[in-house]
Design a protein around this motif. Structure first.
Motif, short mmCIF file in Angstrom:
data_model
loop_
_atom_site.label_atom_id
_atom_site.label_comp_id
_atom_site.label_asym_id
_atom_site.label_seq_id
_atom_site.Cartn_x
_atom_site.Cartn_y
_atom_site.Cartn_z
N ALA A 17 0.82 -1.19 -0.20
CA ALA A 17 0.08 -0.20 0.05
C ALA A 17 1.09 1.39 0.04
O ALA A 17 0.68 2.24 -0.89
CB ALA A 17 -0.79 -0.12 1.26
N LEU A 20 2.41 1.71 -3.43
CA LEU A 20 1.31 2.26 -4.28
C LEU A 20 1.10 3.64 -4.15
O LEU A 20 0.94 4.29 -5.01
CB LEU A 20 0.05 1.43 -4.07
CG LEU A 20 -1.00 1.45 -5.06
CD1 LEU A 20 -0.53 1.14 -6.36
CD2 LEU A 20 -2.09 0.47 -4.74
N VAL A 21 1.00 4.46 -2.91
CA VAL A 21 1.00 5.68 -2.82
C VAL A 21 2.04 6.28 -3.33
O VAL A 21 1.74 7.51 -3.89
CB VAL A 21 0.88 6.03 -1.06
CG1 VAL A 21 0.96 7.31 -0.64
CG2 VAL A 21 -0.49 5.43 -0.52
N LEU A 24 1.52 6.80 -6.84
CA LEU A 24 0.37 7.72 -7.28
C LEU A 24 0.51 9.27 -6.78
O LEU A 24 -0.05 10.11 -7.47
CB LEU A 24 -0.94 7.26 -6.64
CG LEU A 24 -1.30 5.69 -6.99
CD1 LEU A 24 -2.56 5.23 -6.54
CD2 LEU A 24 -1.68 5.93 -8.57
N VAL A 25 1.35 9.48 -5.97
CA VAL A 25 1.33 10.91 -5.39
C VAL A 25 1.79 11.74 -6.51
O VAL A 25 2.88 11.52 -7.63
CB VAL A 25 2.65 11.21 -4.37
CG1 VAL A 25 3.10 12.22 -4.30
CG2 VAL A 25 2.09 10.55 -2.98
N PRO A 26 0.87 12.92 -6.86
CA PRO A 26 1.42 13.81 -8.02
C PRO A 26 2.68 14.51 -7.64
O PRO A 26 2.87 14.72 -6.92
CB PRO A 26 0.03 14.76 -7.95
CG PRO A 26 -0.76 14.24 -6.94
CD PRO A 26 -0.34 13.40 -6.00
N MET A 65 -4.84 -4.39 -9.20
CA MET A 65 -5.19 -3.37 -8.44
C MET A 65 -4.66 -1.99 -9.16
O MET A 65 -5.43 -0.92 -9.29
CB MET A 65 -4.33 -3.14 -7.04
CG MET A 65 -4.97 -3.89 -6.08
SD MET A 65 -6.77 -3.63 -5.46
CE MET A 65 -6.59 -2.31 -4.54
N VAL A 68 -7.16 -1.34 -11.81
CA VAL A 68 -8.35 -0.46 -11.52
C VAL A 68 -8.01 0.71 -11.38
O VAL A 68 -8.88 1.84 -11.77
CB VAL A 68 -8.91 -1.30 -10.11
CG1 VAL A 68 -10.05 -0.32 -9.69
CG2 VAL A 68 -9.65 -2.43 -10.72
N ILE A 69 -6.80 1.03 -10.73
CA ILE A 69 -6.59 2.42 -10.49
C ILE A 69 -6.13 3.39 -11.72
O ILE A 69 -6.75 4.39 -11.82
CB ILE A 69 -5.29 2.50 -9.47
CG1 ILE A 69 -5.89 2.18 -8.05
CG2 ILE A 69 -4.66 3.97 -9.34
CD1 ILE A 69 -4.59 1.97 -7.28
N TYR A 70 -5.63 2.76 -12.73
CA TYR A 70 -5.34 3.28 -14.02
C TYR A 70 -6.42 3.26 -15.05
O TYR A 70 -6.45 4.15 -15.92
CB TYR A 70 -3.92 2.76 -14.72
CG TYR A 70 -2.76 3.09 -13.98
CD1 TYR A 70 -2.41 3.66 -12.72
CD2 TYR A 70 -1.36 2.90 -14.73
CE1 TYR A 70 -1.42 4.05 -12.12
CE2 TYR A 70 -0.13 3.37 -14.25
CZ TYR A 70 -0.28 3.91 -12.92
OH TYR A 70 1.11 4.36 -12.54
#
Lengths: 164, 305
Positions: A17, A20-21, A24-26, A65, A68-70
């Motif tokens: 997790a 993954l964060v 994804l952090v911009p 996962m 789903v996120i992308y």
């Protein structure tokens, strides 16, 4: 290397997790295209480190996962992750004996396979995505591997100390 | 190395080589089914609910910085306030003229017996994240099916059309941007009424117009507005401005580039629009230039399915 020491599923999920964060952090677009694939190398690390707990199926689910996120077709990243995990399974027995820096040389092709499967699926799907910087994450993830593997190993070791 | 075999994973029982082939077959099957329709959306929904906390955690640092910024910088706030006040005055002034124009338009449409354009409802949505995948252009919004958002809904910002909603979950949605290579917007050149399609390129700053013949009347600086054909995007919103027109010797089509009017990668908020006015049955009788093409609108639309 502490292969065979069983760490809890909860700990593996927590590290995944966190990775993954980080994925994804911009961040500014210039950095984003070269961002290391934290999540992928975490999955591959557990495939290597936990041979009887984190297998192909777990890697495949972890890849879903990302799909789903992308919003990519379901199982695109799943397939790439499973194929890369298979590559890792084939070479992990050599890796166990190697120092982190030397491991890196063997991890690079596995990461390349992961990116290549994605590249190939995108190509079949008719997406015109062939910029050279597509391969930057392979380089940055490879460079990150020794530090990241060291960190995860410390986490695994700390947990086994606590639980005995 | 010692292996306890009391806790079997699937892959311990069958050889990894066989397992990876099985997984590959299942994956390819899933991709084909997923590409064909909505059959897998329950699976997606379950997984995306699981992913929600992670996505929120990823958004947290940026948002916190934003909030802190606003909290500490009073001068910037005051300046922003002043700017907004001036902007508001300006817009109010324009709105007065617009009200008169709208009334006039309504009267003229009534004379032509065409369908009248309804008031458009909008909802402000916050852009939660832009695509982490550099090859796909989309944004995530914090409004979902509980707010009435639906698939196909148009998304605009203060300057023009941004895209359309492609996935809706109860608490959020995803919208594909007009700059995505899979997305096309039916547009017309505002100056001449010429109809064509603006196609995304994968870069937020450029669209292309691939279907303009060599003799088409387009110039650098022409504004492209949505034509409303295809029924996805509302008509008459700015889409892009033409930035380059190149004639390729020997080519059958012009090489036309355009810059999107909307701030695709900079905005923080966007508007979801209800009521996409489609040419009604009454409109068929009117001799407007749009009608010549309305029969082709289905093919004209190059949207992602």
């Amino acid at each position: 290397m502490i292969v065979g020491v069983r760490i809890s599923a909860l700990m593996m999920i927590a590290t995944l997790a966190a990775a993954l964060v980080l994925t994804l952090v911009p961040v500014p677009p210039a950095i984003a295209s070269a961002r290391p694939a934290f999540y992928t190398i975490t999955v591959l690390f557990w495939v290597m480190n936990q041979p009887d707990r984190f297998g192909l199926l777990a890697a495949w689910l972890a890849g879903l996962m990302i799909d789903v996120i992308y919003g990519t077709p379901l199982a695109e990243h799943g397939l790439a992750m499973a194929v890369a995990a298979y590559g890792m399974i084939k070479i992990r027995e050599w890796l166990w004996g190697l120092p982190l820096i030397q491991q890196t040389i063997f991890v690079a092709p596995v990461l390349l396979i992961y990116e290549f499967v994605l590249f190939w699926i995108d190509g079949v799907a008719g997406l015109d995505v062939n910029p050279w910087y597509r391969w930057l994450p392979v380089v940055s993830s490879t460079l990150l591997w020794p530090a990241w593997a060291y960190l995860l190993e410390r986490i695994a070791r700390a947990e086994t100390r606590h639980t005995g | 190395m010692k292996l306890d075999n009391d806790n079997h994973v699937l892959t311990r029982r069958i050889a990894p080589g066989l397992a990876v082939v099985l997984i590959a077959i299942v994956s390819i099957g899933l991709m084909i089914v997923d590409d064909a329709g909505e059959k897998l959306s329950p699976v997606r929904d379950v997984l995306s609910v699981m992913a929600q906390p992670i996505e929120m955690a990823a958004e947290w640092p940026g948002q916190t910085l934003d909030t802190l910024d606003r909290y500490f910088d009073r001068g910037a706030l005051l300046r922003e306030n002043e700017r907004l006040r001036q902007n508001n005055l300006l817009l109010q002034g324009r709105l007065q003229r617009l009200a008169a124009l709208e009334a006039e338009n309504e009267r003229i449409r009534a004379l032509l017996a065409s369908a009248s354009v309804l008031d458009q409802n909008v909802l402000i949505a916050r852009i939660m994240s832009v695509s982490p995948d550099p090859y796909r252009q989309y944004v995530k919004l914090n409004k979902g099916s509980t707010d009435g958002v639906f698939v196909g809904q148009a998304l605009i910002d203060a300057h023009g059309i941004m895209g359309q909603v492609t996935d809706v979950t109860p608490l959020g949605s995803r919208a594909i941007l007009i700059s995505d290579p899979n997305n096309g917007v039916p547009v017309e050149v505002n100056r001449t009424g010429l109809q064509t399609i603006a196609q995304g390129t994968g870069h937020a700053e450029t669209l292309t117009l691939p279907f303009l013949p060599n003799n088409a009347d387009v110039k650098v600086g022409d504004l492209l507005v949505s034509s409303g054909l295809g029924g996805r995007y509302p008509a008459d919103y700015p889409v892009a401005r033409i930035t380059s027109v190149r004639h390729r010797p020997g080519g059958e089509f012009l090489d036309v580039g355009a810059a999107p009017a909307a701030e695709l990668e900079r905005g923080r908020e966007a508007l979801l629009v209800w009521n996409t006015p489609e040419p009604g049955p009454a409109a068929k009788n009117t001799p407007s230039p749009a009608d010549g093409l309305s029969g082709e609108s289905d093919e004209a639309e190059a949207d992602r399915p």
